[in-house]
Enzyme design. Structure first.
Site, PDB file in Angstrom:
ATOM      1  N   ARG A  93     -34.904 -40.013 -19.570  1.00 33.26           N
ATOM      2  CA  ARG A  93     -34.362 -39.076 -18.571  1.00 33.26           C
ATOM      3  C   ARG A  93     -34.086 -37.711 -19.202  1.00 33.26           C
ATOM      4  O   ARG A  93     -34.357 -36.671 -18.590  1.00 33.26           O
ATOM      5  CB  ARG A  93     -33.081 -39.658 -17.964  1.00 33.26           C
ATOM      6  CG  ARG A  93     -32.383 -38.690 -17.028  1.00 33.26           C
ATOM      7  CD  ARG A  93     -31.195 -39.363 -16.344  1.00 33.26           C
ATOM      8  NE  ARG A  93     -30.431 -38.441 -15.542  1.00 33.26           N
ATOM      9  CZ  ARG A  93     -29.300 -38.786 -14.925  1.00 33.26           C
ATOM     10  NH1 ARG A  93     -28.832 -40.026 -15.021  1.00 33.26           N
ATOM     11  NH2 ARG A  93     -28.648 -37.908 -14.198  1.00 33.26           N
ATOM     12  N   ASN A 147     -34.572 -45.274  -9.054  1.00 36.30           N
ATOM     13  CA  ASN A 147     -35.108 -43.973  -8.685  1.00 36.30           C
ATOM     14  C   ASN A 147     -36.491 -43.736  -9.259  1.00 36.30           C
ATOM     15  O   ASN A 147     -36.854 -44.360 -10.245  1.00 36.30           O
ATOM     16  CB  ASN A 147     -34.155 -42.876  -9.193  1.00 36.30           C
ATOM     17  CG  ASN A 147     -33.065 -42.589  -8.180  1.00 36.30           C
ATOM     18  OD1 ASN A 147     -33.321 -42.541  -6.988  1.00 36.30           O
ATOM     19  ND2 ASN A 147     -31.849 -42.414  -8.678  1.00 36.30           N
ATOM     20  N   CYS A 169     -29.722 -45.519  -1.308  1.00 37.75           N
ATOM     21  CA  CYS A 169     -29.176 -44.369  -2.025  1.00 37.75           C
ATOM     22  C   CYS A 169     -27.752 -44.143  -1.562  1.00 37.75           C
ATOM     23  O   CYS A 169     -27.408 -44.488  -0.430  1.00 37.75           O
ATOM     24  CB  CYS A 169     -30.028 -43.140  -1.704  1.00 37.75           C
ATOM     25  SG  CYS A 169     -29.412 -41.647  -2.458  1.00 37.75           S
ATOM     26  N   HIS A 199     -33.155 -38.285  -0.999  1.00 38.12           N
ATOM     27  CA  HIS A 199     -32.783 -37.027  -1.662  1.00 38.12           C
ATOM     28  C   HIS A 199     -33.376 -35.816  -0.929  1.00 38.12           C
ATOM     29  O   HIS A 199     -33.494 -34.731  -1.492  1.00 38.12           O
ATOM     30  CB  HIS A 199     -33.163 -37.030  -3.160  1.00 38.12           C
ATOM     31  CG  HIS A 199     -32.357 -38.025  -3.937  1.00 38.12           C
ATOM     32  ND1 HIS A 199     -32.398 -38.129  -5.309  1.00 38.12           N
ATOM     33  CD2 HIS A 199     -31.454 -38.966  -3.533  1.00 38.12           C
ATOM     34  CE1 HIS A 199     -31.583 -39.100  -5.715  1.00 38.12           C
ATOM     35  NE2 HIS A 199     -31.002 -39.626  -4.646  1.00 38.12           N
ATOM     36  N   TYR A 253     -29.010 -32.481  -2.762  1.00 41.41           N
ATOM     37  CA  TYR A 253     -30.271 -32.228  -3.477  1.00 41.41           C
ATOM     38  C   TYR A 253     -31.073 -31.074  -2.881  1.00 41.41           C
ATOM     39  O   TYR A 253     -31.963 -30.539  -3.547  1.00 41.41           O
ATOM     40  CB  TYR A 253     -31.134 -33.496  -3.510  1.00 41.41           C
ATOM     41  CG  TYR A 253     -30.617 -34.524  -4.486  1.00 41.41           C
ATOM     42  CD1 TYR A 253     -31.036 -34.529  -5.801  1.00 41.41           C
ATOM     43  CD2 TYR A 253     -29.678 -35.475  -4.095  1.00 41.41           C
ATOM     44  CE1 TYR A 253     -30.551 -35.462  -6.721  1.00 41.41           C
ATOM     45  CE2 TYR A 253     -29.187 -36.414  -4.985  1.00 41.41           C
ATOM     46  CZ  TYR A 253     -29.628 -36.400  -6.300  1.00 41.41           C
ATOM     47  OH  TYR A 253     -29.136 -37.315  -7.197  1.00 41.41           O
TER      48      TYR A 253
HETATM   49  P1  NAD Z   1     -29.234 -47.507 -17.109  1.00 40.00           P
HETATM   50  O1  NAD Z   1     -29.832 -46.519 -18.014  1.00 40.00           O
HETATM   51  O2  NAD Z   1     -27.901 -48.051 -17.398  1.00 40.00           O
HETATM   52  O3  NAD Z   1     -30.279 -48.704 -16.912  1.00 40.00           O
HETATM   53  C1  NAD Z   1     -29.886 -49.948 -16.360  1.00 40.00           C
HETATM   54  C2  NAD Z   1     -30.481 -51.059 -17.163  1.00 40.00           C
HETATM   55  O4  NAD Z   1     -31.891 -51.160 -16.921  1.00 40.00           O
HETATM   56  C3  NAD Z   1     -30.332 -50.923 -18.677  1.00 40.00           C
HETATM   57  O5  NAD Z   1     -29.422 -51.884 -19.144  1.00 40.00           O
HETATM   58  C4  NAD Z   1     -31.750 -51.107 -19.191  1.00 40.00           C
HETATM   59  O6  NAD Z   1     -31.817 -51.849 -20.368  1.00 40.00           O
HETATM   60  C5  NAD Z   1     -32.419 -51.822 -18.033  1.00 40.00           C
HETATM   61  N1  NAD Z   1     -33.892 -51.834 -18.007  1.00 40.00           N
HETATM   62  C6  NAD Z   1     -34.767 -50.896 -18.431  1.00 40.00           C
HETATM   63  N2  NAD Z   1     -36.029 -51.301 -18.210  1.00 40.00           N
HETATM   64  C7  NAD Z   1     -35.953 -52.521 -17.620  1.00 40.00           C
HETATM   65  C8  NAD Z   1     -36.916 -53.458 -17.139  1.00 40.00           C
HETATM   66  N3  NAD Z   1     -38.209 -53.229 -17.230  1.00 40.00           N
HETATM   67  N4  NAD Z   1     -36.472 -54.616 -16.598  1.00 40.00           N
HETATM   68  C9  NAD Z   1     -35.158 -54.890 -16.502  1.00 40.00           C
HETATM   69  N5  NAD Z   1     -34.209 -54.037 -16.937  1.00 40.00           N
HETATM   70  C10 NAD Z   1     -34.593 -52.870 -17.491  1.00 40.00           C
HETATM   71  O7  NAD Z   1     -29.297 -46.880 -15.670  1.00 40.00           O
HETATM   72  P2  NAD Z   1     -28.220 -46.530 -14.558  1.00 40.00           P
HETATM   73  O8  NAD Z   1     -27.672 -45.195 -14.830  1.00 40.00           O
HETATM   74  O9  NAD Z   1     -27.312 -47.639 -14.329  1.00 40.00           O
HETATM   75  O10 NAD Z   1     -29.212 -46.406 -13.345  1.00 40.00           O
HETATM   76  C11 NAD Z   1     -30.105 -47.461 -13.047  1.00 40.00           C
HETATM   77  C12 NAD Z   1     -31.126 -47.040 -12.051  1.00 40.00           C
HETATM   78  O11 NAD Z   1     -30.544 -46.838 -10.790  1.00 40.00           O
HETATM   79  C13 NAD Z   1     -31.846 -45.744 -12.392  1.00 40.00           C
HETATM   80  O12 NAD Z   1     -33.200 -45.834 -12.021  1.00 40.00           O
HETATM   81  C14 NAD Z   1     -31.125 -44.725 -11.566  1.00 40.00           C
HETATM   82  O13 NAD Z   1     -31.901 -43.599 -11.293  1.00 40.00           O
HETATM   83  C15 NAD Z   1     -30.824 -45.519 -10.344  1.00 40.00           C
HETATM   84  N6  NAD Z   1     -29.722 -45.069  -9.516  1.00 40.00           N
HETATM   85  C16 NAD Z   1     -29.999 -44.947  -8.214  1.00 40.00           C
HETATM   86  C17 NAD Z   1     -29.043 -44.545  -7.336  1.00 40.00           C
HETATM   87  C18 NAD Z   1     -29.433 -44.360  -5.906  1.00 40.00           C
HETATM   88  O14 NAD Z   1     -28.777 -43.629  -5.195  1.00 40.00           O
HETATM   89  N7  NAD Z   1     -30.520 -44.972  -5.457  1.00 40.00           N
HETATM   90  C19 NAD Z   1     -27.754 -44.274  -7.792  1.00 40.00           C
HETATM   91  C20 NAD Z   1     -27.486 -44.427  -9.150  1.00 40.00           C
HETATM   92  C21 NAD Z   1     -28.485 -44.843 -10.001  1.00 40.00           C
HETATM   93  C1  G6P Z   2     -26.620 -39.877  -7.090  1.00 42.12           C
HETATM   94  C2  G6P Z   2     -27.960 -40.275  -6.594  1.00 42.12           C
HETATM   95  C3  G6P Z   2     -28.688 -41.158  -7.491  1.00 42.12           C
HETATM   96  C4  G6P Z   2     -28.717 -40.559  -8.864  1.00 42.12           C
HETATM   97  C5  G6P Z   2     -27.318 -40.496  -9.377  1.00 42.12           C
HETATM   98  C6  G6P Z   2     -27.248 -39.833 -10.720  1.00 42.12           C
HETATM   99  O1  G6P Z   2     -26.539 -38.558  -6.695  1.00 42.12           O
HETATM  100  O2  G6P Z   2     -27.967 -40.690  -5.284  1.00 42.12           O
HETATM  101  O3  G6P Z   2     -29.939 -41.446  -6.972  1.00 42.12           O
HETATM  102  O4  G6P Z   2     -29.497 -41.307  -9.716  1.00 42.12           O
HETATM  103  O5  G6P Z   2     -26.433 -39.911  -8.496  1.00 42.12           O
HETATM  104  O6  G6P Z   2     -25.987 -40.056 -11.272  1.00 42.12           O
HETATM  105  P1  G6P Z   2     -25.729 -39.850 -12.820  1.00 42.12           P
HETATM  106  O7  G6P Z   2     -24.267 -40.071 -13.003  1.00 42.12           O
HETATM  107  O8  G6P Z   2     -26.602 -40.857 -13.510  1.00 42.12           O
HETATM  108  O9  G6P Z   2     -26.164 -38.455 -13.137  1.00 42.12           O
HETATM  109 MN    MN Z   3     -29.940 -41.535  -4.750  1.00 43.21          MN
END
Ligand code: NAD
Ligand code: G6P
Ligand code: MN
Length: 433
Positions: A93, A147, A169, A199, A253
């Protein structure tokens, strides 16, 4: 009892998911929760998994929590599969955020070149999960947060055999809470007509107790005192006259598209002073995991709210609850358009208010988006479709087209430079190229 599998279980957001299942246990009896991660995430999985176990024990509920690196073992006979993983972890990232800045282009995890590359890394893994699901739990629902959630949902709909997929989301919940705060009312009293893409979602109308308050909300958006944003997005106030002219409510966004220059300057300064968002999050995450290690902690710590995704697991638990119990309530989710927005292809993913039934989300049609925003939404949808195709085929030319048609990228030659540098920087996580 219900079996849930969470892929990317080592995420720092997992305690929120656990809290959500504990809160809803009477209606939604989860018996098994499998947290799946990979070798690199093993330490995080153990720390957060042990906290999860303490949380259910404290609540006195018979939810079995399994921690595993074996995804296929976990998926067997699952009812719901949630995904929250990050291919390449936060280091990837940070590259998505830093490389575009060198070319004076926005560096962001779900928008512009960063969003494209997060999609290229993530989509092949998601499609792999879909193939496992077809074989091991063909009736399960895939609830995807990973994401770029809109592009990932698009890819699942068009390149897998999984039809039971919903993208989620926290932005719509965040908008609702921000509006409630600005108006000084309880969030439960606020309803928003959401439509658009992930977004890239707009509030087309807003109601308090059923009465439209769109004009008040538009006025509030132009007031710099109301910080209507997410924790991960700089909260510049909107130009009051612009928002009034638009007549719809943008999401946080949209600042990347309507305030591109201000956002770019802000990102450049921040990247020097405190690091990019990924680098800030690395520190936040280290603090969170220090807290999670404490054997006396058995709740979701409030510090998690510093993450941009705060409350996003709540959206997952509500969605799963409404599918399981056929609640037919309204929730904004990413689902197949099916004509709900006329100017978007029927087979594409959109983010829109849906009635949530046991057969999944039924989008509430809006006719079409207002003309001033329609073109941008279509452009982003074209970008997502071309990007998903590039992720599946690994075709360089398709990836170059995706990069160039993204509205945040100013020219074909700059697109090519960014593409080449990012392909090289991420090559370990892009086996298809
Ligand atoms: P993170 O960096 O903590 O990752 C979560 C886990 O995924 C880690 O423990 C990592 O080891 C694991 N991982 C990596 N590749 C993998 C695979 N192939 N199979 C299984 N596990 C795997 O991430 P985070 O900050 O907790 O965010 C996780 C995801 O959720 C990201 O893609 C982020 O963009 C997304 N997210 C989405 C929203 C939303 O609104 N949709 C909100 C927050 C986070
Ligand atoms: C929210 C979004 C997620 C995004 C996250 C990032 O705004 O809906 O899709 O991944 O925040 O949060 P972070 O704390 O990882 O910057
Ligand atoms: Mn989102």
């Amino acid at each position: 009892g219900i079996k849930i599998v969470t892929i990317g279980g080592g995420s720092s957001y997992t305690p929120e998911l656990i809290e959500g299942f504990i809160k809803r246990y009477d209606e939604l009896p989860v018996r098994e929760l499998w947290l799946v991660d990979i070798e690199k995430g093993k330490e995080k999985l153990n720390i957060v998994g042990n906290l999860a176990k303490r949380m259910v024990e404290k609540a006195g509920l018979p939810i079995d929590i399994h921690l595993t690196l074996d995804r296929r073992e976990a998926l067997k006979d699952a009812d719901f599969v949630t995904t929250q993983f990050r291919v390449g972890l936060l280091e990837a990232r940070a590259k998505d955020e830093r490389i575009p800045l060198k070319y004076d282009v926005i560096g962001q995890e779900t928008n512009g070149p960063g969003g494209l590359f997060k999609g290229l890394r993530t989509i092949p893994v998601v499609l792999d999960i879909c193939r496992d699901m077809e074989e091991l739990c063909p009736d399960a629902w895939l609830v995807n947060f990973t994401n770029p959630a809109g592009m990932v949902t698009e890819a699942v709909l068009r390149y897998s055999n999984i039809k039971r997929v919903v993208g989620l989301c926290n932005v719509p919940i965040g908008m609702r809470m921000g509006i409630a705060k600005a108006l000084g009312v309880e969030p439960e009293r606020v309803q928003v007509d959401f439509a658009g893409l992930n977004h890239m979602v707009f509030g087309l109308d807003v109601y308090v107790d059923g009465k439209s308050v769109l004009d008040e909300v538009i006025a509030a958006l132009g007031n710099p005192e109301n910080e209507m944003t997410m924790k991960n997005i700089a909260g510049f106030a909107w130009d009051a006259d612009f928002i009034k002219g638009m007549g719809v409510i943008p999401c946080g966004y949209h600042r990347y598209y309507y305030k591109t220059d201000e956002m770019l300057q802000e990102e450049k300064e921040a990247s020097i002073e405190k690091g990019t968002r990924a680098e800030v999050v690395q520190k936040l995450e280290a603090e969170l995991f220090e807290l999670y290690k404490n054997p006396d902690l058995a709740i979701k710590p409030p510090q998690l709210e510093k993450r941009g995704g705060a409350y996003y697991s709540d959206a997952a638990c509500s969605l799963i609850n409404s599918i399981y119990n056929d609640k037919r309530d309204i929730q904004p989710v990413n689902t197949r358009n099916n004509g709900a927005i006329a100017s978007i292809p029927d087979d594409s993913a959109i983010e829109i208010n849906c009635v949530i039934t046991k057969e999944g989300p039924k989008p509430i049609g809006i006719g079409d988006l207002p003309v001033p925003v329609r073109g941008l939404v279509q452009q982003i949808k074209s970008f997502e479709r071309v990007a998903a195709e590039a992720a599946v085929t690994g075709n360089y030319h398709t990836a170059l087209v995706a990069m160039t048609i993204n509205p945040l990228v100013p020219s074909d030659t700059i697109a090519k430079k960014i593409l080449d540098e990012m392909l090289e920087a991420h090559k370990e996580d892009l086996p298809q190229f």
